[in-house]
Scaffold this motif. Structure first.
Motif, PDB file in Angstrom:
ATOM      1  N   PRO A 317       0.812  -1.222   0.000  1.00 52.27           N
ATOM      2  CA  PRO A 317       0.000   0.000   0.000  1.00 52.27           C
ATOM      3  C   PRO A 317       0.847   1.276   0.000  1.00 52.27           C
ATOM      4  O   PRO A 317       0.495   2.248  -0.669  1.00 52.27           O
ATOM      5  N   ALA A 318       1.970   1.250   0.731  1.00 53.69           N
ATOM      6  CA  ALA A 318       2.838   2.428   0.776  1.00 53.69           C
ATOM      7  C   ALA A 318       3.378   2.761  -0.606  1.00 53.69           C
ATOM      8  O   ALA A 318       3.462   3.936  -0.995  1.00 53.69           O
ATOM      9  N   ALA A 319       3.744   1.733  -1.369  1.00 55.14           N
ATOM     10  CA  ALA A 319       4.245   1.952  -2.726  1.00 55.14           C
ATOM     11  C   ALA A 319       3.170   2.592  -3.595  1.00 55.14           C
ATOM     12  O   ALA A 319       3.451   3.474  -4.408  1.00 55.14           O
ATOM     13  N   ALA A 320       1.927   2.147  -3.426  1.00 52.58           N
ATOM     14  CA  ALA A 320       0.824   2.729  -4.188  1.00 52.58           C
ATOM     15  C   ALA A 320       0.599   4.191  -3.807  1.00 52.58           C
ATOM     16  O   ALA A 320       0.353   5.042  -4.667  1.00 52.58           O
ATOM     17  N   VAL A 321       0.697   4.483  -2.512  1.00 54.85           N
ATOM     18  CA  VAL A 321       0.511   5.862  -2.052  1.00 54.85           C
ATOM     19  C   VAL A 321       1.608   6.764  -2.614  1.00 54.85           C
ATOM     20  O   VAL A 321       1.343   7.883  -3.055  1.00 54.85           O
ATOM     21  N   ARG A 322       2.844   6.268  -2.623  1.00 54.35           N
ATOM     22  CA  ARG A 322       3.961   7.073  -3.165  1.00 54.35           C
ATOM     23  C   ARG A 322       3.753   7.420  -4.632  1.00 54.35           C
ATOM     24  O   ARG A 322       4.142   8.486  -5.094  1.00 54.35           O
ATOM     25  N   LEU A 323       3.126   6.514  -5.366  1.00 56.10           N
ATOM     26  CA  LEU A 323       2.883   6.741  -6.791  1.00 56.10           C
ATOM     27  C   LEU A 323       1.596   7.525  -7.057  1.00 56.10           C
ATOM     28  O   LEU A 323       1.263   7.790  -8.215  1.00 56.10           O
ATOM     29  N   SER A 324       0.867   7.866  -5.992  1.00 61.67           N
ATOM     30  CA  SER A 324      -0.458   8.483  -6.138  1.00 61.67           C
ATOM     31  C   SER A 324      -1.388   7.585  -6.938  1.00 61.67           C
ATOM     32  O   SER A 324      -2.214   8.053  -7.739  1.00 61.67           O
ATOM     33  N   ALA A 325      -1.246   6.266  -6.710  1.00 61.31           N
ATOM     34  CA  ALA A 325      -2.069   5.296  -7.436  1.00 61.31           C
ATOM     35  C   ALA A 325      -3.431   5.096  -6.786  1.00 61.31           C
ATOM     36  O   ALA A 325      -4.347   4.561  -7.419  1.00 61.31           O
ATOM     37  N   ALA A 326      -3.572   5.499  -5.527  1.00 59.90           N
ATOM     38  CA  ALA A 326      -4.814   5.280  -4.793  1.00 59.90           C
ATOM     39  C   ALA A 326      -5.610   6.575  -4.690  1.00 59.90           C
ATOM     40  O   ALA A 326      -5.109   7.582  -4.210  1.00 59.90           O
ATOM     41  N   SER A 327      -6.848   6.537  -5.136  1.00 59.47           N
ATOM     42  CA  SER A 327      -7.715   7.706  -4.994  1.00 59.47           C
ATOM     43  C   SER A 327      -8.259   7.817  -3.575  1.00 59.47           C
ATOM     44  O   SER A 327      -8.750   8.873  -3.176  1.00 59.47           O
ATOM     45  N   ALA A 328      -8.156   6.717  -2.805  1.00 63.16           N
ATOM     46  CA  ALA A 328      -8.551   6.728  -1.395  1.00 63.16           C
ATOM     47  C   ALA A 328      -7.579   5.861  -0.611  1.00 63.16           C
ATOM     48  O   ALA A 328      -7.135   4.822  -1.098  1.00 63.16           O
ATOM     49  N   VAL A 329      -7.224   6.295   0.598  1.00 63.60           N
ATOM     50  CA  VAL A 329      -6.363   5.527   1.500  1.00 63.60           C
ATOM     51  C   VAL A 329      -7.137   5.381   2.804  1.00 63.60           C
ATOM     52  O   VAL A 329      -7.375   6.375   3.501  1.00 63.60           O
ATOM     53  N   LEU A 330      -7.548   4.151   3.113  1.00 66.32           N
ATOM     54  CA  LEU A 330      -8.491   3.940   4.206  1.00 66.32           C
ATOM     55  C   LEU A 330      -8.049   2.824   5.141  1.00 66.32           C
ATOM     56  O   LEU A 330      -7.430   1.851   4.700  1.00 66.32           O
ATOM     57  N   PRO A 331      -8.401   2.930   6.436  1.00 61.32           N
ATOM     58  CA  PRO A 331      -8.163   1.802   7.340  1.00 61.32           C
ATOM     59  C   PRO A 331      -9.051   0.628   6.937  1.00 61.32           C
ATOM     60  O   PRO A 331     -10.100   0.812   6.297  1.00 61.32           O
ATOM     61  N   LEU A 332      -8.638  -0.564   7.306  1.00 61.98           N
ATOM     62  CA  LEU A 332      -9.274  -1.797   6.842  1.00 61.98           C
ATOM     63  C   LEU A 332     -10.781  -1.810   7.070  1.00 61.98           C
ATOM     64  O   LEU A 332     -11.547  -2.215   6.185  1.00 61.98           O
ATOM     65  N   GLU A 333     -11.222  -1.345   8.246  1.00 59.88           N
ATOM     66  CA  GLU A 333     -12.640  -1.463   8.580  1.00 59.88           C
ATOM     67  C   GLU A 333     -13.532  -0.557   7.728  1.00 59.88           C
ATOM     68  O   GLU A 333     -14.757  -0.731   7.708  1.00 59.88           O
ATOM     69  N   ARG A 334     -12.951   0.390   7.008  1.00 59.34           N
ATOM     70  CA  ARG A 334     -13.757   1.288   6.177  1.00 59.34           C
ATOM     71  C   ARG A 334     -13.748   0.909   4.694  1.00 59.34           C
ATOM     72  O   ARG A 334     -14.474   1.508   3.892  1.00 59.34           O
ATOM     73  N   ILE A 335     -12.958  -0.082   4.322  1.00 60.93           N
ATOM     74  CA  ILE A 335     -12.800  -0.378   2.894  1.00 60.93           C
ATOM     75  C   ILE A 335     -14.040  -1.032   2.302  1.00 60.93           C
ATOM     76  O   ILE A 335     -14.468  -0.689   1.190  1.00 60.93           O
ATOM     77  N   ALA A 336     -14.666  -1.967   3.011  1.00 57.35           N
ATOM     78  CA  ALA A 336     -15.853  -2.637   2.457  1.00 57.35           C
ATOM     79  C   ALA A 336     -16.952  -1.629   2.154  1.00 57.35           C
ATOM     80  O   ALA A 336     -17.567  -1.667   1.078  1.00 57.35           O
ATOM     81  N   GLY A 337     -17.209  -0.713   3.077  1.00 56.45           N
ATOM     82  CA  GLY A 337     -18.237   0.292   2.841  1.00 56.45           C
ATOM     83  C   GLY A 337     -17.903   1.181   1.660  1.00 56.45           C
ATOM     84  O   GLY A 337     -18.786   1.529   0.859  1.00 56.45           O
ATOM     85  N   HIS A 338     -16.638   1.541   1.542  1.00 55.70           N
ATOM     86  CA  HIS A 338     -16.202   2.370   0.419  1.00 55.70           C
ATOM     87  C   HIS A 338     -16.392   1.628  -0.902  1.00 55.70           C
ATOM     88  O   HIS A 338     -16.852   2.214  -1.894  1.00 55.70           O
ATOM     89  N   VAL A 339     -16.058   0.348  -0.920  1.00 57.18           N
ATOM     90  CA  VAL A 339     -16.217  -0.457  -2.134  1.00 57.18           C
ATOM     91  C   VAL A 339     -17.696  -0.571  -2.507  1.00 57.18           C
ATOM     92  O   VAL A 339     -18.070  -0.481  -3.685  1.00 57.18           O
ATOM     93  N   LEU A 340     -18.550  -0.759  -1.505  1.00 50.72           N
ATOM     94  CA  LEU A 340     -19.992  -0.846  -1.785  1.00 50.72           C
ATOM     95  C   LEU A 340     -20.497   0.444  -2.428  1.00 50.72           C
ATOM     96  O   LEU A 340     -21.292   0.405  -3.375  1.00 50.72           O
ATOM     97  N   ARG A 341     -20.046   1.570  -1.919  1.00 45.79           N
ATOM     98  CA  ARG A 341     -20.453   2.847  -2.488  1.00 45.79           C
ATOM     99  C   ARG A 341     -19.934   3.000  -3.920  1.00 45.79           C
ATOM    100  O   ARG A 341     -20.634   3.520  -4.789  1.00 45.79           O
ATOM    101  N   ALA A 342     -18.714   2.551  -4.150  1.00 46.92           N
ATOM    102  CA  ALA A 342     -18.146   2.638  -5.496  1.00 46.92           C
ATOM    103  C   ALA A 342     -18.897   1.729  -6.473  1.00 46.92           C
ATOM    104  O   ALA A 342     -19.013   2.039  -7.658  1.00 46.92           O
ATOM    105  N   ALA A 343     -19.415   0.604  -5.955  1.00 47.65           N
ATOM    106  CA  ALA A 343     -20.124  -0.350  -6.826  1.00 47.65           C
ATOM    107  C   ALA A 343     -21.550   0.104  -7.118  1.00 47.65           C
ATOM    108  O   ALA A 343     -22.205  -0.432  -8.008  1.00 47.65           O
ATOM    109  N   MET A 344     -22.017   1.119  -6.363  1.00 41.15           N
ATOM    110  CA  MET A 344     -23.389   1.608  -6.564  1.00 41.15           C
ATOM    111  C   MET A 344     -23.370   3.123  -6.766  1.00 41.15           C
ATOM    112  O   MET A 344     -23.857   3.889  -5.923  1.00 41.15           O
TER     113      MET A 344
END
Length: 349
Positions: A317-344
């Motif tokens: 994940p750190a490598a992705a952040v350094r490259l600005s590859a991630a539009s969101a950087v989230l703690p584990l417990e928030r990722i499922a909800g974020h993915v659900l929102r992205a899927a809808m």
């Protein structure tokens, strides 16, 4: 510390560790009870843990160590037996960091590779900071569980069509946490890469199938992906999304030292799905997946990397952040909800 009930295997592991000048055996014990009794005085930096032990087994020993004296644990398991595989996966869920194949004998054809992998994992895991913890619960991993209501995700350029997710060290419990937070009716197919020894991949897929709502299985070449199903890259093979929604299983060269490689998967999703892709990169050693996630973001996809605060190893994940590859950087417990929102995403009136 080596925890192994077989005297022969215990001596073999002692020999293997002795070949690496960077490692030293401070204790070699035959049971979980002995391990717990000696832990405070031996103070190992890392533990090699057998699963099948007399008395309390390796899973329960792992749970107690992580609750009382948190120490990096590498599970050394017999990859042939299904029951051992299930216990090994549950040990990862209880706090162990990785699983490697148990050595057979110095005359065995794959001995050198297995011995090298054991030493590599012990060296790497000895450096991983661990904290006192309780095993991950099952409240987020029950088939048919309904997710909490979520606000719509901001519109993307393309309608979401596929979720690609990858992890390495610390991945099994992290993947179970994220996928366990998605409903059985999740509207997208899920393509998954987990770095793990080839011998363990079928057992890993079977274990994951038992703890998350969606059905999980190893991906097959030429298979057409379907919504609400999880397709796991098989051992020592790349997984790609091909044209028309068909999956490709490849034995081409490793990328960044990995096969399967997260970057191979992510790049194929960038090519085939474009802005319709959703990419998630979780905990792991090294930098695999970062370049592929960047390709996905450049193609307009929604991309997420796990935050340092929850990643067991903040390498990928750190490598992705350094490259600005991630539009969101989230703690584990928030990722499922974020993915659900992205899927809808919001739809136009």
């Amino acid at each position: 510390m080596l925890v192994e009930d077989s005297r022969v295997v215990r001596e073999l592991l002692t020999h293997i560790v002795g070949r690496d000048a960077r490692l030293e055996v401070v204790a070699a014990v035959a049971s979980g009870e002995e391990a717990l009794a000696q832990l405070a005085c031996a103070r190992p930096d890392v533990i090699s843990m057998d699963i099948r032990l007399p008395g309390i087994d390796g899973l329960e020993t792992t749970r107690r160590i992580m609750a009382e004296h948190p120490t990096p644990i590498v599970v050394v398991a017999d990859s042939v037996e299904d029951s051992s595989l299930r216990i090994s996966m549950n040990a990862l869920r209880a706090g162990a960091l990785s699983v490697v194949e148990k050595p057979v004998a110095t005359t065995h054809a794959g001995y050198d590779a297995v011995a090298d992998e054991i030493c590599t994992q012990l060296r790497i895991m000895a450096e991983v900071p661990v904290i006192r913890r309780r095993p991950i619960g099952t409240q987020w991993a029950v088939r048919g569980a309904s997710p909490a209501a979520l606000a719509p995700f901001p519109s993307q350029a393309g309608r979401p069509t596929v979720l690609a997710i990858a992890a390495s060290t610390g991945g099994p419990p992290a993947l179970a946490r994220v996928l366990g937070g998605l409903p059985e009716t999740f509207p997208l197919p899920v393509l998954l890469v987990q770095h793990m020894g080839a011998a363990f991949m079928e057992g890993f897929a079977s274990w994951l199938n038992g703890v998350v709502p969606m059905p999980v299985a190893l991906a097959r070449d030429g298979e057409r992906m379907e919504p609400g199903r999880v397709y796991v890259a098989p051992g020592d093979r790349h997984l790609e999304l091909g044209s028309g929604g068909f999956l490709r299983i490849l034995d081409t060269a490793p990328v960044g030292g990995q096969r399967p490689a997260a970057t191979v998967l992510f790049r194929s999703v960038a090519r085939q799905a474009g802005a319709g892709g959703i990419g998630v990169l979780l905990t792991g050693m090294g930098e695999d997946g970062a370049q592929g996630l960047l390709d996905m973001r450049r193609a307009g996809a929604a991309t997420t990397a796990e935050h340092e605060s929850t990643a067991v190893v903040y390498g990928m994940p750190a490598a992705a952040v350094r490259l600005s590859a991630a539009s969101a950087v989230l703690p584990l417990e928030r990722i499922a909800g974020h993915v659900l929102r992205a899927a809808m995403p919001e739809t136009s009136p």
